[in-house]
Scaffold this motif. Structure first.
Motif, PDB file in Angstrom:
ATOM      1  N   UNK A  22       0.848  10.735  -2.798  1.00 24.35           N
ATOM      2  CA  UNK A  22       1.778   9.744  -2.265  1.00 24.35           C
ATOM      3  C   UNK A  22       1.588   8.438  -3.026  1.00 24.35           C
ATOM      4  N   UNK A  23       2.668   7.712  -3.172  1.00 24.81           N
ATOM      5  CA  UNK A  23       2.636   6.446  -3.907  1.00 24.81           C
ATOM      6  C   UNK A  23       3.525   5.453  -3.170  1.00 24.81           C
ATOM      7  N   UNK A  24       2.895   4.481  -2.514  1.00 20.54           N
ATOM      8  CA  UNK A  24       3.628   3.469  -1.748  1.00 20.54           C
ATOM      9  C   UNK A  24       3.546   2.118  -2.444  1.00 20.54           C
ATOM     10  N   UNK A  25       4.682   1.447  -2.523  1.00 25.51           N
ATOM     11  CA  UNK A  25       4.747   0.087  -3.064  1.00 25.51           C
ATOM     12  C   UNK A  25       4.922  -0.862  -1.888  1.00 25.51           C
ATOM     13  N   UNK A  26       3.999  -1.797  -1.752  1.00 25.86           N
ATOM     14  CA  UNK A  26       4.048  -2.779  -0.658  1.00 25.86           C
ATOM     15  C   UNK A  26       4.168  -4.169  -1.285  1.00 25.86           C
ATOM     16  N   UNK A  27       5.213  -4.899  -0.892  1.00 29.55           N
ATOM     17  CA  UNK A  27       5.391  -6.219  -1.484  1.00 29.55           C
ATOM     18  C   UNK A  27       5.980  -7.174  -0.452  1.00 29.55           C
ATOM     19  N   UNK A  28       5.866  -8.443  -0.734  1.00 23.70           N
ATOM     20  CA  UNK A  28       6.360  -9.463   0.179  1.00 23.70           C
ATOM     21  C   UNK A  28       5.762 -10.798  -0.193  1.00 23.70           C
ATOM     22  N   UNK A  29       6.304 -11.837   0.372  1.00 24.23           N
ATOM     23  CA  UNK A  29       5.858 -13.184   0.045  1.00 24.23           C
ATOM     24  C   UNK A  29       4.395 -13.403   0.405  1.00 24.23           C
ATOM     25  N   UNK A  30       3.785 -14.368  -0.236  1.00 26.36           N
ATOM     26  CA  UNK A  30       2.403 -14.712   0.089  1.00 26.36           C
ATOM     27  C   UNK A  30       2.296 -15.128   1.549  1.00 26.36           C
TER      28      UNK A  30
END
Length: 462
Positions: A22-30
């Motif tokens: 599995x490969x999850x990308x997690x992103x978001x503002x600081x």
């Protein structure tokens, strides 16, 4: 104490329980809580947790090597792998027989320093995905980098991820869970002041009054929030001074592109680029009247409450604040708090309607919600409706009042009159009030049968 993120945790745990890679990308503002979410998810799992630093490739490789060897041997070993490829190959090998989570936090720092890292990951994923039990998580705070270099069609890793999670600030009800001692009214004020970003919510002390909290944060030159807008812009964008000018112009009431352009003395094409980036960061939002797509009517406003509060009240009082006169600065701010909260309350009401919809309790199964404004063709007067949502031949119309007076019959009659500008067979009206409704308003609502009156206190119990 970990709060919220139930849906995100469920998604990650479901992926973890699968049998394969599995490969999850997690992103978001600081400051939005990405690392806290990952830490909660991995607390009972075999994990190699590596955080990239803003340095060169060698230091990041040394740090990754140390994390891998400490996981495998239990000892912090200084010897490094020769390359990122050899280090990652070693992890894939470890994960052939057991489920391992590999977290690369602040991935953009590492990838910028090692230009071939994305291609290396692509190569190893393609080679091992059918036989690997690795759960790879790439996490990043640079929104533009994650979207352009990880998620985009032309990025080397495109098509390899099995999930992506864009972590957003808490909504109002989630933010309320951070405060057990605030009154219901103070919970709304706290949300209006700092928004739903967990790191900012942590700056609020629910043992103190809202007044004291404002003094301790926005009116205190030594507090972290006092410098936060400037610091965040410096971390996220290349020309923070121009971005600051754009936000200042919007806060001053320049809501249209040409107004912002004139205010900061830049071409509209240049302004459009800056505003687009601010929208991506969740700081600015773009609006058109509900149901209309005319760019001529497009306006811009500050979406993030922390930025909105800061730019509304701090710049004009900077000289007073810098001299330590927090009491005087608050006296200048206090009269504007109620009008400031009007827009915040509208957003809280929109979130409430979405919750009703998702719970199957809304009178209209709308597909979207928005604000409407325009000219009444009969009176030629400018009209506005706080919330509009539609579903084929049905529509919901809502008015939101954050005032200490009870909402009277006139507010309902005006909303019904304005709804006549729209042709729908079925209409349902919602009135939201901070302090309740007059008897005349309640009697008329009961008589009409298609009106729902919602007091603010009841919204917290939903």
């Amino acid at each position: 104490m970990f709060i919220g993120r139930k849906q995100e945790l469920n998604t990650l745990n479901k992926l973890y329980l699968s049998a394969g890679f599995e490969f999850a990308v997690i992103y978001g503002r600081r400051r939005v809580g990405k690392t806290a979410l990952i830490s909660e998810f991995i607390k009972d799992k075999d994990t190699i947790f590596f955080t990239g630093v803003e340095s060169n490739a060698k230091q990041n490789l040394d740090n990754l090597s140390r994390c891998i060897m400490e996981y495998h041997t239990g000892i912090a070993v200084d010897s490094a792998f020769a390359s990122f490829q050899s280090a990652l190959e070693y992890v894939f090998e470890l994960a052939k027989t057991k489920r391992i989570v590999l977290v690369i936090d602040e991935y953009p720092y590492v990838a910028r320093a090692s230009k071939s890292l994305a291609s290396t990951l692509q190569l190893l994923i393609d080679k091992n995905r059918d036989s690997s039990k690795l759960f790879l998580i790439l996490c990043g705070s640079s929104m533009s980098y994650m979207e352009d270099h990880v998620l985009a069609y032309k990025a080397p890793l495109y098509g390899r991820r099995t999930a992506q999670l864009k972590i957003k600030p808490f909504d109002f009800l989630e933010a309320c869970r951070c405060f057990t001692r605030f009154s219901d009214i103070d919970k709304a004020l706290a949300y209006g002041i700092v928004g739903g970003t967990p790191q900012y919510l942590m700056q609020m002390d629910d043992k103190l009054s809202i007044e004291d909290n404002i003094k301790n944060t926005y009116l205190n030159p030594s507090s972290s929030i006092f410098e936060e807008p400037n610091n965040l812009l410096k971390q996220e964008v290349r020309e923070p001074a121009i971005y600051n000018a754009v936000i200042t112009a919007i806060a001053a009431g320049c809501t249209k592109m040409h107004e912002i352009s004139q205010k900061i003395d830049e071409d509209t094409s240049v302004c459009a680029t800056y505003i687009k980036n601010l929208i991506t960061l969740g700081i600015v939002k773009k609006e058109s009247p509900y149901g209309e797509k005319s760019s001529r009517k497009t306006i811009y406003s500050i979406e993030d409450n922390m930025f909105r509060f800061w730019y509304r009240f701090v710049p004009e009082n900077t000289s007073i604040i810098s001299r330590g006169a927090a009491d005087l600065a608050y006296k200048r701010i206090a009269p504007g708090l109620s009008s400031y909260m009007g827009g915040v309350f509208e957003e809280i009401c929109r979130q409430y309607l979405w919750k009703l919809l998702l719970d199957g309790k809304c009178a209209v199964n709308f597909g979207d919600l928005g604000r409407w404004w325009g000219t009444n063709p009969k009176t030629r007067a400018q009209e506005e409706i706080d919330i509009v949502g539609t579903d084929k031949d049905a529509a919901v119309f809502a008015e939101c009042k954050w005032t200490n007076e009870k909402v009277d019959l006139g507010v309902l009659e005006t909303l019904v009159e304005r709804s006549d500008l729209f042709r729908f067979k079925q209409k349902h009206f919602y009135l939201f009030a901070k302090t309740g409704f007059t008897k005349g308003c309640m009697d008329k609502a009961a008589e009409m049968g298609n009106v729902t009156l919602v007091a603010y206190g009841d919204m917290l119990k939903a």
